[in-house]
Design an enzyme around this catalytic site. Sequence first.
Site, mmCIF file in Angstrom:
data_model
loop_
_atom_site.group_PDB
_atom_site.id
_atom_site.type_symbol
_atom_site.label_atom_id
_atom_site.label_comp_id
_atom_site.label_asym_id
_atom_site.label_seq_id
_atom_site.Cartn_x
_atom_site.Cartn_y
_atom_site.Cartn_z
ATOM 1 N N HIS A 138 -0.794 -63.700 -35.013
ATOM 2 C CA HIS A 138 -0.737 -65.158 -35.041
ATOM 3 C C HIS A 138 -0.117 -65.663 -33.745
ATOM 4 O O HIS A 138 0.341 -64.876 -32.914
ATOM 5 C CB HIS A 138 0.039 -65.671 -36.264
ATOM 6 C CG HIS A 138 1.485 -65.311 -36.296
ATOM 7 N ND1 HIS A 138 1.936 -64.019 -36.462
ATOM 8 C CD2 HIS A 138 2.608 -66.067 -36.187
ATOM 9 C CE1 HIS A 138 3.245 -63.991 -36.471
ATOM 10 N NE2 HIS A 138 3.689 -65.230 -36.292
ATOM 11 N N ASP B 102 7.024 -65.474 -30.091
ATOM 12 C CA ASP B 102 7.676 -64.164 -30.117
ATOM 13 C C ASP B 102 6.704 -63.047 -30.464
ATOM 14 O O ASP B 102 7.096 -61.877 -30.556
ATOM 15 C CB ASP B 102 8.876 -64.161 -31.078
ATOM 16 C CG ASP B 102 8.504 -64.470 -32.522
ATOM 17 O OD1 ASP B 102 7.627 -65.323 -32.734
ATOM 18 O OD2 ASP B 102 9.095 -63.863 -33.441
ATOM 19 N N HIS B 103 5.438 -63.399 -30.616
ATOM 20 C CA HIS B 103 4.381 -62.414 -30.835
ATOM 21 C C HIS B 103 3.373 -62.385 -29.686
ATOM 22 O O HIS B 103 2.514 -61.506 -29.649
ATOM 23 C CB HIS B 103 3.647 -62.705 -32.145
ATOM 24 C CG HIS B 103 4.513 -62.588 -33.354
ATOM 25 N ND1 HIS B 103 4.372 -61.586 -34.288
ATOM 26 C CD2 HIS B 103 5.553 -63.334 -33.786
ATOM 27 C CE1 HIS B 103 5.291 -61.734 -35.238
ATOM 28 N NE2 HIS B 103 6.020 -62.796 -34.950
ATOM 29 N N HIS C 284 9.369 -57.804 -38.045
ATOM 30 C CA HIS C 284 10.787 -58.160 -37.960
ATOM 31 C C HIS C 284 11.622 -57.236 -38.843
ATOM 32 O O HIS C 284 11.184 -56.852 -39.934
ATOM 33 C CB HIS C 284 11.027 -59.603 -38.413
ATOM 34 C CG HIS C 284 10.510 -60.631 -37.469
ATOM 35 N ND1 HIS C 284 11.178 -61.003 -36.325
ATOM 36 C CD2 HIS C 284 9.367 -61.370 -37.495
ATOM 37 C CE1 HIS C 284 10.481 -61.932 -35.685
ATOM 38 N NE2 HIS C 284 9.381 -62.169 -36.373
ATOM 39 N N HIS D 110 2.571 -67.475 -32.725
ATOM 40 C CA HIS D 110 3.963 -67.760 -32.390
ATOM 41 C C HIS D 110 4.405 -67.013 -31.127
ATOM 42 O O HIS D 110 4.010 -65.875 -30.891
ATOM 43 C CB HIS D 110 4.879 -67.417 -33.562
ATOM 44 C CG HIS D 110 4.861 -68.453 -34.637
ATOM 45 N ND1 HIS D 110 5.413 -68.256 -35.885
ATOM 46 C CD2 HIS D 110 4.362 -69.727 -34.658
ATOM 47 C CE1 HIS D 110 5.252 -69.353 -36.630
ATOM 48 N NE2 HIS D 110 4.620 -70.251 -35.907
ATOM 49 N N HIS E 29 2.195 -68.486 -43.408
ATOM 50 C CA HIS E 29 3.196 -68.589 -42.349
ATOM 51 C C HIS E 29 2.657 -69.486 -41.232
ATOM 52 O O HIS E 29 3.325 -70.415 -40.781
ATOM 53 C CB HIS E 29 3.522 -67.198 -41.830
ATOM 54 C CG HIS E 29 4.534 -67.167 -40.725
ATOM 55 N ND1 HIS E 29 5.848 -67.519 -40.920
ATOM 56 C CD2 HIS E 29 4.420 -66.816 -39.412
ATOM 57 C CE1 HIS E 29 6.512 -67.387 -39.775
ATOM 58 N NE2 HIS E 29 5.668 -66.963 -38.851
ATOM 59 N N ASP F 223 3.915 -61.612 -39.737
ATOM 60 C CA ASP F 223 4.969 -62.354 -40.431
ATOM 61 C C ASP F 223 4.506 -62.829 -41.814
ATOM 62 O O ASP F 223 5.051 -63.805 -42.342
ATOM 63 C CB ASP F 223 5.400 -63.567 -39.600
ATOM 64 C CG ASP F 223 6.281 -63.190 -38.428
ATOM 65 O OD1 ASP F 223 6.559 -61.989 -38.253
ATOM 66 O OD2 ASP F 223 6.673 -64.092 -37.665
#
Length: 255
Positions: free
Chosen positions: A55, A59-60, A167, A57, A112, A129
Amino acid sequence: MAQVHPINAFNDNYIWAICEPKNHATWVVDPGQSQPVLQFLTEQKRQLTGILVTHHHWDHTDGIAELLLNFPDIPVYGPKDSPFKGITHTLSQGDSVTIAGEQYTIIQTPGHTLDHICYVNDIRAFTGDTLFSGGCGRLFEGTAEQMWSSLSALSELPDACEVYCTHEYTLANLEFAHAVEPDNSELRTYTTWAKQRREQELPTLPSTIGNERAINPFLRTNSRNILRRLPESLIAPTETQWQVFAKLRLWKDKF
């Protein structure tokens, strides 16, 4: 059979490296940082072959641009219609992709985020996530009904299927799980194991689908024990499992 290694990123992210055992080819999942990946490749004498995105975001995805500077011709697989514009090969529900010699099927898992996808087969599931060990992702874009449907699809995978989320949230998730289902003996056993792993600075991942069905409250919405533990403010006539899930997610958000 491919080997999967965790690459630590940020405070609690894992970038999963999927390595072909017979050559140096390596795929990485959700590289939010580039430097840990480049260090892993150098130390292990491996070659980056491709990137998988679950996805959009940051941090990905934030490490992808620099990885492409070092490996300019590799494919970047990810969800169709994603806000992240660095995807070169888009994927939708039911698509297949071969990674490190193994075939994975795409499951669209909105909740998410709306663009979230998971890469799954009977052996492994890269769940981003959506599904965590002992928990699930927050609902930033999708609805509770969408997320429950996404989790239900993942829960249908074989018991032995390994769950690779992105995570290290396990201990915090298990604290909530104990509040929801304090008499769950499998949860107690798993928590003891997870604490020992973290005391040794080792990952609690991968989990398995069978383990998550036994200990994860968000996959146990049909449990009468869980219904009895809902806070008074959330107790109301409930007709569907997704509505139970919605109440659990709301409880977790405030936990």
